[in-house]
Design a protein around this motif. Structure first.
Motif, PDB file in Angstrom:
ATOM      1  N   ILE A 101      -0.124  12.267  19.051  1.00 28.94           N
ATOM      2  CA  ILE A 101       0.853  12.952  18.194  1.00 28.94           C
ATOM      3  C   ILE A 101       1.874  11.944  17.670  1.00 28.94           C
ATOM      4  O   ILE A 101       2.241  11.962  16.496  1.00 28.94           O
ATOM      5  CB  ILE A 101       1.541  14.106  18.956  1.00 28.94           C
ATOM      6  CG1 ILE A 101       0.521  15.203  19.258  1.00 28.94           C
ATOM      7  CG2 ILE A 101       2.718  14.670  18.178  1.00 28.94           C
ATOM      8  CD1 ILE A 101       1.021  16.305  20.146  1.00 28.94           C
ATOM      9  N   ALA A 102       2.347  11.048  18.540  1.00 30.96           N
ATOM     10  CA  ALA A 102       3.315  10.029  18.127  1.00 30.96           C
ATOM     11  C   ALA A 102       2.707   9.101  17.094  1.00 30.96           C
ATOM     12  O   ALA A 102       3.366   8.661  16.136  1.00 30.96           O
ATOM     13  CB  ALA A 102       3.789   9.233  19.334  1.00 30.96           C
ATOM     14  N   THR A 103       1.408   8.760  17.229  1.00 32.15           N
ATOM     15  CA  THR A 103       0.730   7.892  16.255  1.00 32.15           C
ATOM     16  C   THR A 103       0.655   8.576  14.899  1.00 32.15           C
ATOM     17  O   THR A 103       0.953   7.971  13.860  1.00 32.15           O
ATOM     18  CB  THR A 103      -0.685   7.526  16.754  1.00 32.15           C
ATOM     19  OG1 THR A 103      -0.581   6.871  18.011  1.00 32.15           O
ATOM     20  CG2 THR A 103      -1.401   6.622  15.764  1.00 32.15           C
ATOM     21  N   VAL A 104       0.263   9.885  14.892  1.00 28.33           N
ATOM     22  CA  VAL A 104       0.161  10.634  13.633  1.00 28.33           C
ATOM     23  C   VAL A 104       1.551  10.775  13.010  1.00 28.33           C
ATOM     24  O   VAL A 104       1.742  10.558  11.807  1.00 28.33           O
ATOM     25  CB  VAL A 104      -0.494  12.016  13.867  1.00 28.33           C
ATOM     26  CG1 VAL A 104      -0.367  12.897  12.629  1.00 28.33           C
ATOM     27  CG2 VAL A 104      -1.948  11.861  14.264  1.00 28.33           C
ATOM     28  N   ALA A 105       2.549  11.146  13.829  1.00 29.63           N
ATOM     29  CA  ALA A 105       3.914  11.300  13.323  1.00 29.63           C
ATOM     30  C   ALA A 105       4.442   9.958  12.798  1.00 29.63           C
ATOM     31  O   ALA A 105       5.105   9.888  11.748  1.00 29.63           O
ATOM     32  CB  ALA A 105       4.831  11.846  14.418  1.00 29.63           C
ATOM     33  N   GLY A 106       4.163   8.870  13.506  1.00 26.36           N
ATOM     34  CA  GLY A 106       4.580   7.540  13.058  1.00 26.36           C
ATOM     35  C   GLY A 106       3.914   7.166  11.747  1.00 26.36           C
ATOM     36  O   GLY A 106       4.528   6.582  10.858  1.00 26.36           O
ATOM     37  N   ALA A 107       2.621   7.522  11.615  1.00 29.32           N
ATOM     38  CA  ALA A 107       1.897   7.203  10.370  1.00 29.32           C
ATOM     39  C   ALA A 107       2.461   8.004   9.207  1.00 29.32           C
ATOM     40  O   ALA A 107       2.683   7.465   8.099  1.00 29.32           O
ATOM     41  CB  ALA A 107       0.409   7.482  10.539  1.00 29.32           C
ATOM     42  N   VAL A 108       2.745   9.303   9.415  1.00 30.65           N
ATOM     43  CA  VAL A 108       3.297  10.140   8.336  1.00 30.65           C
ATOM     44  C   VAL A 108       4.695   9.642   7.973  1.00 30.65           C
ATOM     45  O   VAL A 108       5.027   9.443   6.796  1.00 30.65           O
ATOM     46  CB  VAL A 108       3.330  11.631   8.765  1.00 30.65           C
ATOM     47  CG1 VAL A 108       4.131  12.465   7.773  1.00 30.65           C
ATOM     48  CG2 VAL A 108       1.911  12.173   8.885  1.00 30.65           C
ATOM     49  N   GLY A 109       5.539   9.431   8.989  1.00 29.74           N
ATOM     50  CA  GLY A 109       6.903   8.947   8.739  1.00 29.74           C
ATOM     51  C   GLY A 109       6.899   7.568   8.104  1.00 29.74           C
ATOM     52  O   GLY A 109       7.657   7.283   7.176  1.00 29.74           O
ATOM     53  N   GLY A 110       6.040   6.686   8.599  1.00 29.19           N
ATOM     54  CA  GLY A 110       5.951   5.338   8.039  1.00 29.19           C
ATOM     55  C   GLY A 110       5.436   5.363   6.607  1.00 29.19           C
ATOM     56  O   GLY A 110       5.894   4.600   5.754  1.00 29.19           O
ATOM     57  N   GLY A 111       4.464   6.252   6.341  1.00 29.87           N
ATOM     58  CA  GLY A 111       3.941   6.383   4.959  1.00 29.87           C
ATOM     59  C   GLY A 111       5.028   6.830   4.006  1.00 29.87           C
ATOM     60  O   GLY A 111       5.171   6.297   2.905  1.00 29.87           O
ATOM     61  N   TYR A 112       5.813   7.830   4.430  1.00 31.14           N
ATOM     62  CA  TYR A 112       6.915   8.324   3.598  1.00 31.14           C
ATOM     63  C   TYR A 112       7.957   7.219   3.393  1.00 31.14           C
ATOM     64  O   TYR A 112       8.418   6.978   2.274  1.00 31.14           O
ATOM     65  CB  TYR A 112       7.557   9.553   4.248  1.00 31.14           C
ATOM     66  CG  TYR A 112       8.713  10.108   3.452  1.00 31.14           C
ATOM     67  CD1 TYR A 112       8.500  10.870   2.311  1.00 31.14           C
ATOM     68  CD2 TYR A 112      10.031   9.843   3.823  1.00 31.14           C
ATOM     69  CE1 TYR A 112       9.555  11.364   1.561  1.00 31.14           C
ATOM     70  CE2 TYR A 112      11.096  10.322   3.074  1.00 31.14           C
ATOM     71  CZ  TYR A 112      10.853  11.089   1.947  1.00 31.14           C
ATOM     72  OH  TYR A 112      11.899  11.564   1.211  1.00 31.14           O
ATOM     73  N   ALA A 113       8.329   6.548   4.473  1.00 26.66           N
ATOM     74  CA  ALA A 113       9.324   5.476   4.394  1.00 26.66           C
ATOM     75  C   ALA A 113       8.827   4.338   3.506  1.00 26.66           C
ATOM     76  O   ALA A 113       9.566   3.800   2.663  1.00 26.66           O
ATOM     77  CB  ALA A 113       9.660   4.957   5.784  1.00 26.66           C
ATOM     78  N   GLY A 114       7.560   3.944   3.657  1.00 28.57           N
ATOM     79  CA  GLY A 114       6.982   2.874   2.842  1.00 28.57           C
ATOM     80  C   GLY A 114       6.979   3.253   1.367  1.00 28.57           C
ATOM     81  O   GLY A 114       7.251   2.424   0.487  1.00 28.57           O
ATOM     82  N   ASN A 115       6.680   4.534   1.065  1.00 29.83           N
ATOM     83  CA  ASN A 115       6.686   5.031  -0.306  1.00 29.83           C
ATOM     84  C   ASN A 115       8.083   4.894  -0.901  1.00 29.83           C
ATOM     85  O   ASN A 115       8.252   4.423  -2.035  1.00 29.83           O
ATOM     86  CB  ASN A 115       6.222   6.499  -0.312  1.00 29.83           C
ATOM     87  CG  ASN A 115       6.118   7.076  -1.704  1.00 29.83           C
ATOM     88  OD1 ASN A 115       7.129   7.242  -2.370  1.00 29.83           O
ATOM     89  ND2 ASN A 115       4.910   7.393  -2.128  1.00 29.83           N
ATOM     90  N   LYS A 116       9.117   5.300  -0.156  1.00 26.81           N
ATOM     91  CA  LYS A 116      10.494   5.235  -0.653  1.00 26.81           C
ATOM     92  C   LYS A 116      10.989   3.794  -0.795  1.00 26.81           C
ATOM     93  O   LYS A 116      11.717   3.469  -1.730  1.00 26.81           O
ATOM     94  CB  LYS A 116      11.439   6.018   0.272  1.00 26.81           C
ATOM     95  CG  LYS A 116      11.244   7.515   0.187  1.00 26.81           C
ATOM     96  CD  LYS A 116      11.493   7.972  -1.234  1.00 26.81           C
ATOM     97  CE  LYS A 116      11.175   9.423  -1.458  1.00 26.81           C
ATOM     98  NZ  LYS A 116      11.259   9.803  -2.860  1.00 26.81           N
ATOM     99  N   VAL A 117      10.586   2.921   0.137  1.00 23.55           N
ATOM    100  CA  VAL A 117      10.980   1.512   0.034  1.00 23.55           C
ATOM    101  C   VAL A 117      10.380   0.901  -1.229  1.00 23.55           C
ATOM    102  O   VAL A 117      11.057   0.205  -1.993  1.00 23.55           O
ATOM    103  CB  VAL A 117      10.545   0.733   1.300  1.00 23.55           C
ATOM    104  CG1 VAL A 117      10.646  -0.766   1.066  1.00 23.55           C
ATOM    105  CG2 VAL A 117      11.404   1.132   2.493  1.00 23.55           C
TER     106      VAL A 117
END
Length: 178
Positions: free
Chosen positions: A95-111
């Motif tokens: 769950i932490a890996t999936v949540a990290g991937a979703v959060g990281g994807g969103y953060a990477g998109n905004k950066v």
């Protein structure tokens, strides 16, 4: 000599003398003049359009190569997934890996969006507009005068000074020859 002939001769002599005196007076007295009472210059506004140009610094956004920000989203998802994988164990780790991937994807998109927005260049452009210059042109003079006790007004092409010449009862409006 007859008395009536003598009277006629005297009256004739008086008439000739009087006529000569009047003619001599007109010749000696010179030309007649109208008295100038006021002179007002008449001006016309002239408007001349002209083009005025200047160089202006313009900041533009560089063309975006990755409109959908796929690279930022992918890199962010991978980094987020790796970080999430470091947390917990078992099902929590997934769950932490999936949540990290979703959060990281969103953060990477905004950066990446921020980087693209701030990726600008400055260039110089020439901007032109039309401006109108206004000037005045003297077109004549409105002159108020008095002639034989009557006040009149006339427009002249020159300032007549204090008097306007009169010839045969009419104003002489032409400028004197220089």
């Amino acid at each position: 000599m007859n008395k009536s002939m003598l009277v006629g001769a005297v009256l004739g002599a008086v008439a000739v003398t009087a006529g000569g005196a009047v003619a001599t007076y007109k010749m000696v007295s010179g030309p007649e003049y109208a008295e100038v009472l006021a002179v007002q210059p008449v001006k016309e506004a002239i408007q001349t359009p002209r083009e005025e140009c200047r160089d202006v610094a313009v900041t533009r956004q560089k063309p975006v190569k990755d409109q959908h920000r796929i690279a930022g989203t992918a890199i962010g998802a991978v980094v987020g997934g790796l970080l999430g994988n470091q947390v917990g164990g078992g099902t929590g780790k997934k769950i932490a890996t999936v949540a990290g991937a979703v959060g990281g994807g969103y953060a990477g998109n905004k950066v990446q969006e921020n980087m693209q927005t701030n990726d600008t260049y400055t260039t110089t452009e020439t901007r032109c507009n039309t401006v109108t210059d206004t000037s005045e042109k003297l077109v004549g003079y409105d002159v108020e005068y008095r002639l034989d006790g009557e006040v009149g007004q006339v427009r002249m092409d020159h300032d007549p000074g204090r008097q306007i010449p009169v010839r045969e009862g009419k104003l002489v409006l032409a400028a004197p020859a220089q």
